[in-house]
Design an enzyme around this catalytic site. Sequence first.
Site, mmCIF file in Angstrom:
data_model
loop_
_atom_site.group_PDB
_atom_site.id
_atom_site.type_symbol
_atom_site.label_atom_id
_atom_site.label_comp_id
_atom_site.label_asym_id
_atom_site.label_seq_id
_atom_site.Cartn_x
_atom_site.Cartn_y
_atom_site.Cartn_z
ATOM 1 N NE ARG A 53 43.322 -1.237 19.946
ATOM 2 C CZ ARG A 53 43.055 -0.893 21.441
ATOM 3 N NH1 ARG A 53 41.993 -1.750 22.103
ATOM 4 N NH2 ARG A 53 43.718 -0.235 22.172
ATOM 5 C CG ASP A 54 40.371 1.764 22.426
ATOM 6 O OD1 ASP A 54 39.833 0.755 22.883
ATOM 7 O OD2 ASP A 54 40.771 2.678 23.353
ATOM 8 C CG HIS A 245 44.154 5.648 25.771
ATOM 9 N ND1 HIS A 245 44.611 5.077 25.000
ATOM 10 C CD2 HIS A 245 42.899 5.233 25.987
ATOM 11 C CE1 HIS A 245 43.351 4.479 24.279
ATOM 12 N NE2 HIS A 245 42.496 4.600 25.018
ATOM 13 C CG HIS A 247 37.999 6.229 27.126
ATOM 14 N ND1 HIS A 247 37.184 5.354 26.623
ATOM 15 C CD2 HIS A 247 39.301 5.782 27.207
ATOM 16 C CE1 HIS A 247 37.869 4.404 26.114
ATOM 17 N NE2 HIS A 247 39.162 4.593 26.315
ATOM 18 C CB CYS A 278 36.332 -0.725 27.389
ATOM 19 S SG CYS A 278 37.643 -1.996 28.086
ATOM 20 C CG ASN A 287 39.141 5.956 23.065
ATOM 21 O OD1 ASN A 287 40.186 5.716 23.882
ATOM 22 N ND2 ASN A 287 38.834 5.170 22.410
#
Length: 337
Positions: A53-54, A245, A247, A278, A287
């Site tokens: 997803r991300d 989370h 990056h 993003c 990430n």
Amino acid sequence: MATIMRFVNSSLRSRMGHPSIALSCSASVARAFGVAAAKPLPAKVKIVEVGPRDGLQNEKAVVPAEVKIQLIDMLAEAGLPVIEATSFVSPKWVPQMADQVEVMQGIHKKPGVNYPVLTPNLKGFQAAVKAGAQEVAIFGAASELFSKKNINCSVEESLQRFEEVMKAAKEQGVPVRGYVSCVLGCPYEGKVSPEKVAQVAKRLYAMGCYEISLGDTIGVGTPGGMSEMLEAVRKEVPVDALAVHCHDTYGQALANILVALQMGISVVDSSIAGLGGCPYAQGASGNVATEDVVYMLHGLGIQTGVDLHKLMDAGAFICQFLNRRTSSKVAQASCKL
């Protein structure tokens, strides 16, 4: 300097059979430089894989559903306990996620593995549940401008919107995870107050989110900033309900994760091959790579349940499809690509 070298030499000798010397030296060095001794690391860490997803949402070329499905299945086979599968947002805003129903219905759900999906509002939640989702995530921000750019509303409005999702989720027995973006910096506002992060996290937890993931969305955080932010958030939310989370824009992700582990965090988000970015945070790199996180955790003696070799196979698969070099240092060193 001579004193420091004696500490280092003693520490090196400890690796050849004198562990007590290493421990006393480490404590002495910490006291000498005014650094607090590290707290015991967790015995086990849950890794939340956000690559499908991300990691893929920022790709300009559409990745076919069958490729996403195969990637998710490979990640499950590698032993990852949580894999964020897709996002039930409008294709108008994130075209890459337009195949969310096909992906959710196409993956071979492995027993013991959770496949949460992102849902920005009640409409997204309803569509996700209809497609078979058994866990969802909502995402807010600690920055007003980022919230408006990302989900087109203020922080307070976003929290009110999430109340609808939480109510529906409770009625249907669907667990909800909460995200807080820009916890260590914002591309529009700059530094973000730790107290602001703490208040947003507190609201999400009070609503019923079982876990709050604290995101360094643009990767500007340092270990010092991570420590300061977590100190504030831990006062409002139990540490066992928190995740990080990170990056890796400035190469600080692993260092930040280590600080989080030392402060009691035992849940870490990461993305296969370091994929990501993003759409609403220009300049944000991917990430932290799941392969690199697993390598570090295993080196610390922390259990993850993840097979690193199978994980690297999954990273090689998606990177070959995207025709790009992996961002994982571990995979690069292992000559997978």
